[in-house]
Design a protein around this motif. Structure first.
Motif, PDB file in Angstrom:
ATOM      1  N   ALA A 132       0.832  -1.210   0.000  1.00  0.00           N
ATOM      2  CA  ALA A 132       0.000   0.000   0.000  1.00  0.00           C
ATOM      3  C   ALA A 132       0.863   1.254   0.000  1.00  0.00           C
ATOM      4  O   ALA A 132       0.549   2.225  -0.695  1.00  0.00           O
ATOM      5  N   ILE A 133       1.951   1.244   0.745  1.00  0.00           N
ATOM      6  CA  ILE A 133       2.878   2.385   0.748  1.00  0.00           C
ATOM      7  C   ILE A 133       3.520   2.528  -0.628  1.00  0.00           C
ATOM      8  O   ILE A 133       3.622   3.636  -1.167  1.00  0.00           O
ATOM      9  N   GLU A 134       3.945   1.430  -1.218  1.00  0.00           N
ATOM     10  CA  GLU A 134       4.524   1.479  -2.564  1.00  0.00           C
ATOM     11  C   GLU A 134       3.533   2.089  -3.555  1.00  0.00           C
ATOM     12  O   GLU A 134       3.911   2.922  -4.386  1.00  0.00           O
ATOM     13  N   ALA A 135       2.266   1.715  -3.456  1.00  0.00           N
ATOM     14  CA  ALA A 135       1.243   2.249  -4.361  1.00  0.00           C
ATOM     15  C   ALA A 135       1.000   3.737  -4.112  1.00  0.00           C
ATOM     16  O   ALA A 135       0.839   4.505  -5.067  1.00  0.00           O
ATOM     17  N   LEU A 136       0.995   4.150  -2.850  1.00  0.00           N
ATOM     18  CA  LEU A 136       0.813   5.569  -2.546  1.00  0.00           C
ATOM     19  C   LEU A 136       1.949   6.414  -3.124  1.00  0.00           C
ATOM     20  O   LEU A 136       1.713   7.481  -3.682  1.00  0.00           O
ATOM     21  N   VAL A 137       3.163   5.919  -2.991  1.00  0.00           N
ATOM     22  CA  VAL A 137       4.306   6.655  -3.549  1.00  0.00           C
ATOM     23  C   VAL A 137       4.168   6.724  -5.070  1.00  0.00           C
ATOM     24  O   VAL A 137       4.342   7.790  -5.663  1.00  0.00           O
TER      25      VAL A 137
END
Length: 191
Positions: A132-137
């Motif tokens: 989810a963090i990777e997608a937000l970035v």
């Protein structure tokens, strides 16, 4: 988000007050970041982002930041990459590096970043959190390659050495010990 995550996973000064601030901040930020990116005029979402930012700041002041900030500082100091952008650049690689040591904490944070999602086990929740963090970035629109931002490949080794020696206080707060070679490998992974 980095402030909240690093406060929650701090190995040196983690505490219940910082944890409460960090989880509340992460929930606010996670629920509103994409809304603000899609519509900068969304006052309610911007207000939630400001509240989340304040709470995350209060969390890290009480618990410390760690390796994400350690790797970000030279990018700002030497290459003038803004602080938030520098943190975003190294956040996902550092989270993935820390996954084996911070799995239970990342699984706990998944409940705040991905509310309502059900996970089979801690490993699945922790992996979903990192993804989810990777997608937000990725969705932020920020450039994620150091080479495109003007960072010279020849500087990676020197920056890694500087982090390992001069920013030890941040590395010591990281959930997983990090060597100079690890730091350089992380920089190279986003070069």
């Amino acid at each position: 988000m980095v402030h909240a995550i690093e406060a929650y996973t701090s190995c040196t000064r983690k505490n219940p007050i910082a944890d409460g601030l960090a989880t509340t901040a992460l929930g606010l930020l996670g629920a509103n970041l994409r809304k603000v990116l899609a519509n900068g005029q969304d006052v309610a979402a911007r207000t939630a982002m400001l509240q989340g930012s304040l709470m995350a700041g209060m969390a890290f002041v009480n618990a410390s930041v760690a390796a994400i900030h350690g790797l970000a500082y030279p990018l700002g100091a030497r290459f003038h990459i803004p602080h938030g952008h520098a943190n975003a650049l190294v956040m996902a690689p550092v989270l993935r590096f820390n996954l084996s040591a911070a799995q239970s904490q990342y699984a706990e944070l998944a409940a705040y970043l991905l509310p309502g999602r059900h996970f089979e086990d801690e490993a699945e929740a922790a992996e979903a959190f990192v993804q989810a963090i990777e997608a937000l970035v990725a969705d932020s629109g920020l450039e994620t390659r150091l080479s495109i931002l003007g960072v010279d490949e020849s500087a990676l080794t020197e920056m890694a050495s500087s982090v390992a020696v001069n920013l030890r206080r941040l590395i010591d707060s990281n959930p997983k010990d990090m060597t100079e070679q690890d730091v350089e490998a992380l920089y190279r992974s986003i070069f």
